[in-house]
Scaffold this active site. Structure first.
Site, short mmCIF file in Angstrom:
data_model
loop_
_atom_site.label_atom_id
_atom_site.label_comp_id
_atom_site.label_asym_id
_atom_site.label_seq_id
_atom_site.Cartn_x
_atom_site.Cartn_y
_atom_site.Cartn_z
N LYS C 80 0.88 -1.17 0.00
CA LYS C 80 0.00 0.00 0.00
C LYS C 80 0.92 1.22 0.00
O LYS C 80 1.96 1.22 0.66
CB LYS C 80 -0.86 -0.04 1.26
CG LYS C 80 -1.92 1.03 1.38
CD LYS C 80 -2.73 0.82 2.68
CE LYS C 80 -3.89 1.79 2.81
NZ LYS C 80 -4.70 1.51 4.03
N SER C 155 -9.59 1.25 2.99
CA SER C 155 -8.74 2.09 2.17
C SER C 155 -7.64 1.33 1.45
O SER C 155 -7.03 1.85 0.53
CB SER C 155 -8.09 3.17 3.04
OG SER C 155 -7.22 2.57 3.99
N SER C 179 -9.80 -1.16 7.18
CA SER C 179 -9.21 -0.90 5.86
C SER C 179 -8.44 -2.06 5.23
O SER C 179 -8.06 -1.98 4.06
CB SER C 179 -8.28 0.31 5.94
OG SER C 179 -9.03 1.49 5.91
#
Ligand SMILES: [Mg+2]
Ligand SMILES: [Zn+2]
Lengths: 485, 97, 492
Positions: C80, C155, C179
């Protein structure tokens, strides 16, 4: 009329700790240096970086708290203090809020009117900011057109000491700061150099008519860069507020900047805006719970504090208060003096006189600290012994001390090199005495006739012939034997 | 309680975000809705309940006072929008809360 | 043999060990896959092709020299874009960090590199991890590989979509309110949020410090355990890191769940908004756990359901408002000029932050500001205590708590962007575990009968009981067979 007002002063003192590394990262703590060469992701506030507290800084804070007679918290924590300022990398300062490490202490301050006890509200630990240089205009923030940021200092461990409003004059404030600085110096936790900013004093000053319950408006005074300027600034501020009250004006609550050159304070350009720091518990850090054992261990290792040292100097060395004050002003000076006394072995007052007089004179002229001086305690002791033994005169010793100060050489070596040692052997001086009498028959006759004042002139003649090395007492004796019936 | 325009402006100033007129309006409406939902916690009896600033209880995590490596000045300044004399340059500073 | 890009990390490691393939071939196959599918999935923010191939070459050299760094040496991993990578752009999905090149590696990145894992791309995310759909990325919206009209969740949507689409075998994400687990659920893969403090947060760009926790997104449970073993364990650079060595999670992962007590959260199953198809699949999952020997019971988490979202949306924005204060145009990132430093910073933040970030920074600033602290942030911290206590009571009776991960399957792009509160409710079942610091996993339990989209089962364990949680998930996964079958892969 001036008696009709009373002044209340509370001080907030920031002390940079002299740890090896910064508060939350391993960058070195040091004064100066090329800008932005002592930073890392943590103290630059880079994305992703996290703080880890320096154990030594926590220990130093507890040490300070103990020396100021504070209670050490069983549980302390860090908070974030939020405000934007370009010298603050994260735009929040990691500080302590409702759980400081040390609370409720006091300092007994020696003043001319006796001992003043000043309460200590709290002692807490936080991080320092970076440094701004203001460019354009006069170089002051007010009319600069841009600022340049150096983060070398950012993250230096900073202890904040908050006093109770127990101080009632500029002189008391000065004495308090001076005593506090001496305590901090004894603790060895900071350089306590006000000029370099490792000790920073802010004051809250309010003046009100005597007997009025309400405190006057609190005025914060900043930028006092020496102990002397604490006295000057607060004296000015006290008078300014008193004059305002006399004119029927209420001083406004504001922050004022002390100008070293003019000796005045002036209002800083701050907007009317209540600060809202949005304190909240620092989620990157966990609570501190200093164990009793750790606190006791720190307490056991506390060095002798100035008050105790002063009492001891007065008692053990039989020194007058003025000497004690000077010789205990810093632990380095005290240690130096005690080493010299020990090496000397005689009357401590003799050493005290040399230190507070000639030696401090030389240090002041050269702008050098005693610890950096080339003269050693043993060297001074040896010098005084030479005088005591009559091997050099007191006047010569001053010259020798200057030479020791300049070169670091031992006094014996300087005396030998300069051929200063007094000649007191009668046989060795006989020739010079005879020569002096032969060359100055008129003077010799006067002495013979009973005018003993003239003997001094003949002594001087012998001294000239011996390059000043003759022991004047012996010369005097020889001349008397020759000329006085 | 619904958040008013003055509060939006005050918070925007504290947070240093220059909002457009349209954003101020939308922010006022959205924050009001979110806060109204959040205010449900007002109904809970929290007497005697201690706050949890952390999920997991740890204490006394400290590092030894040891000096480590720093970034070079070039690394420190590499991402800076403006540099002058080895320092980060910013427009003039006005004192403000 | 299955195509290389569909192999999990453990399978790739076996193939490398068997000499069937080289690390460079793996890297090449993954890059080719990215070329093929990423233009439509849009999971990758910054491709690191050169770095990946270089790392893979080095891994092959180590293998030839018999100097492997770990059993997974040569298996690429994606990150990420919230993990800082030295020398590789890291943006946290924000315009304010566009082009930002960090001078250091996050601990997670450091440890994976030390284990020989080649770096495979920086993956898309909601800006500063604020969002549940990856539509809040400043750069692009990532699509769900199962249906390109739908969101992958967020996310960590880029990480989830990249793993689901076969662009990387496994990836790191972060979880603050769900997330990792919610996107894992929405794209049909495994996602683990470890106990707070198990994985170092150093170098992970902060959203809400007391909640943020990094974790793996993987194709199967064993891979998740392996990735946690590689990068977990104490880090002296993170003061909230739990002392002790990396957890041993692979040992006994296949020991079964005979006699394990599983608590079904009664309130979650009755929640308004729980989709029919999700309920159906999750109920199947409960029966399967029972069939595998678990004892099912009911637990009650009324405060978590009723007040979890409120507490979360007060605590996280408050911490975020401070964490994001450093983006001021002074030291790095975007700067928009202004006549003075206040104007410069205010304009920079106005231009650099997206709507959701501004909303949360404003919300957090407000809830911390004078006069509101006690009613909002202070109160939320006490609700958090109640939630911790509620879990503690539940775990007196059960070993693992089970629930749906997300109330719905993947929603359509744009469906919830206009209504922040509706978006926040995507986290209804996931916010409680981070508030209490507990480990939780989302493991696929098949496709919804309503829309044929993946459904995730959430398992929550007591603090530091990852091994129990993973053992449960593993038993379930093996019995279901979904992950290993073509049915478990998106039609892409
Ligand atoms: Mg302070
Ligand atoms: Zn540093």
């Amino acid at each position: 009329m001036s008696d009709a007002f009373e002044t209340t002063i509370g001080l907030e003192i920031h002390v940079e700790l002299a740890t090896a590394s910064k508060m939350f990262c391993s960058c070195p703590v040091a004064f100066g240096g090329e800008p932005n060469t002592r930073t890392c992701p943590v103290c630059l506030g880079l994305p992703g970086a996290l703080p880890v507290p320096n154990r030594k800084a926590v220990e130093y804070t507890i040490r300070i708290g103990l020396a100021l007679n504070c209670r050490i918290a069983e549980r302390a924590g860090f908070h974030r203090k939020n405000y934007f300022y370009p010298d603050m990398p994260k735009n929040y300062q990691i500080s302590q809020y409702d759980e400081p490490l040390c609370v409720r202490g006091h300092v007994d301050v020696p003043t001319e009117d006796g001992v003043l006890r000043v309460g200590i509200t709290r002692v807490h630990l936080e991080e320092d900011t970076g440094k701004s240089v203001h460019v354009g205009g006069s170089g002051r923030i007010a009319d600069s057109d841009r600022s340049l940021e150096d983060f070398n200092r950012a993250g230096t461990p900073l202890v904040e000491i908050v006093s109770e409003p127990d101080i009632h004059s500029a002189e008391q404030a000065r004495a308090f700061v001076s005593e506090l600085r001496a305590i901090l110096a004894s603790l060895g936790v900071s350089d306590v150099r006000m000029e370099e900013g490792s000790l920073r004093v802010d004051a809250n000053v309010s003046v009100r008519p005597v007997g009025e319950g309400e405190h006057g408006a609190k005025v914060e005074v900043k930028n006092m860069n020496s102990i002397r300027s604490v006295g000057r600034a607060l004296q000015y501020e006290e008078a300014r507020q008193r004059d305002a009250l006399r004119r029927g004006e209420m001083p406004t609550q504001e922050t004022r900047h002390f100008d070293e050159r003019t000796g005045r304070t002036s209002a800083m350009r701050t907007k009317e805006f209540a600060f809202d720091y949005r304190y909240f518990p620092e989620p990157d850090l966990v609570p501190l719970t200093p164990s009793r054992a750790w606190v006791e261990e720190i307490a056991a290792r506390l060095p002798e504090l100035p008050a105790a040292r002063r009492a001891r100097f007065a008692a053990d060395y039989a020194l007058p208060a003025a000497d004690v004050a000077v010789l205990t002003a810093s632990p380095e000076v005290a240690r130096w003096f005690e080493e010299a006394v020990a090496a000397y072995g005689g009357e401590p007052k003799r050493i005290a006189n040399w230190v507070t007089g000639d030696l401090f004179g030389l240090l002041n002229d050269a702008g050098v600290e005693l610890t950096e001086a080339k003269v050693t305690p043993a060297g001074l002791a040896a010098l005084v012994r030479l005088v005591d033994a009559g091997r050099i005169s007191g006047k010569q010793a001053k010259g020798v001390l200057q030479a020791m100060f300049d070169s670091g050489a031992e006094p014996e070596a300087i005396v030998a090199e300069r051929g200063l040692e007094q000649v007191s052997d009668e046989a060795a001086l006989q020739g010079a005495v005879d020569e002096a009498i032969a060359a100055n028959p008129d003077a010799a006759d006067k002495v013979r006739a009973g005018n003993l004042n003239t003997i001094g002139f003949l002594v001087g003649q012998v001294m000239r012939r011996t390059g000043g090395r003759a022991d004047p007492r012996v010369v005097n004796e020889l001349l008397r034997r020759k000329l006085v019936p | 309680m619904p958040i008013d325009r003055a509060a939006v402006d005050h918070v925007a100033r504290l947070a240093r975000i220059a909002l457009t007129e349209e954003e101020r309006e939308r922010m006022q409406a959205e924050l009001s809705v979110i806060l109204a939902h959040a205010e449900r916690i007002a109904a809970l009896d929290l007497d005697g309940v201690e706050p949890s600033a952390h999920a997991i209880e740890l204490t006394d995590v400290m590092r030894p006072d040891e000096v480590g490596e720093c970034l070079s000045r070039d690394e420190a300044l590499a991402n800076a929008p403006a540099v002058e004399d080895g320092r980060f340059a910013v427009p003039r500073i006005i004192e403000d809360a | 043999m299955t195509e290389l890009h569909w192999l999990g990390a453990t399978e790739l490691a076996s193939a490398l060990d068997a000499g069937e393939v080289s690390a460079q071939e793996v890297a090449g196959a993954l890059l080719q896959r990215a070329d093929e599918v990423d233009p439509s999935v849009r999971a990758v923010l910054t491709r690191t092709d050169e770095r990946l191939l270089e790392d893979a070459r080095a891994a092959d050299r180590r293998r030839a020299a018999g100097a492997l760094r770990s059993p997974y040496d040569g298996v690429p991993v994606g990150y990420k874009d919230i993990f800082v990578t030295r020398g590789t752009v890291t943006t946290a999905g924000s315009r304010i960090l566009e082009g930002y090149v960090p001078p250091y590696d996050a601990t997670v990145v450091q440890r994976c590199s030390a284990a020989g894992l080649p770096l495979a791309h920086k993956l898309n995310m909601d800006e500063f991890a604020m969002g549940s759909s990856t539509e809040n990325s400043a750069f692009m919206a990532t699509r769900n590989p199962w249906d390109l009209e739908r969101v992958p969740g967020g996310s960590s949507g880029g990480s989830a979509a990249a793993v689901a689409a076969g662009i990387v075998p496994w990836a790191w994400g972060t979880d603050t309110g769900g997330s990792i687990r919610q996107p894992a659920s929405l794209v049909g893969i495994v996602g683990v949020k470890p106990t707070y403090g198990v994985v170092s947060r150093y170098g992970m760009i902060a959203f809400a410090s007391s909640l943020d926790q990094a974790g793996p997104l993987t194709r199967n449970v064993r891979d998740a355990a392996a990735l946690l073993e590689i990068a977990g364990g104490h880090d002296p650079r993170d003061a909230t890191s739990i002392p002790g060595p990396a957890p041993r999670l692979l040992d006994g992962i296949d020991a079964g769940i005979e006699g394990l007590r599983v608590g079904i959260v009664a309130e979650f199953m009755q929640a308004e908004g729980l989709a029919h198809g999700v309920r159906a699949r999750v109920e199947d999952a409960y029966r399967r756990l029972e069939k595998l020997g678990a004892e099912l019971g009911e637990v009650h988490l009324p405060i978590s359901l009723e007040h979890g979202i409120s507490a979360y949306y007060l605590i996280a924005p408050a911490e975020a408002s401070a964490n994001l204060a450093r983006y001021d145009g002074v030291r790095y990132g975007l700067r928009v000029d202004g006549e003075d430093v206040v104007a410069m910073t205010s304009r920079t933040r106005a231009a650099g932050f997206g709507a959701e970030v501004k909303r949360r920074v404003m919300l957090g600033t407000y809830s911390l500001s004078a006069g509101y602290y006690d009613a909002y942030y202070g109160r939320a911290l006490r609700v958090r205590t109640l939630i911790k206590q509620e879990f503690a009571r539940a775990f007196e009776h059960v070993d693992v708590i089970a629930s749906p991960t997300s109330p719905t399957t993947a929603f359509r792009l744009g469906e919830r962007t206009a209504d922040p509160l509706a978006m926040y409710l995507s986290d209804l079942f996931t916010v409680a575990a981070p508030l209490a610091g507990l480990p939780a996993i989302s493991v696929p339990c098949g496709l919804s009968p309503d829309d044929s989209l993946p459904v995730g089962l959430q398992l929550i364990a007591p603090a530091l009981q990852e091994s129990t949680m993973l053992r449960t998930a593993y038993a379930f996964e093996q019995d279901l067979g979904f992950a290993a079958s073509p049915e478990g892969r998106p039609p892409l």
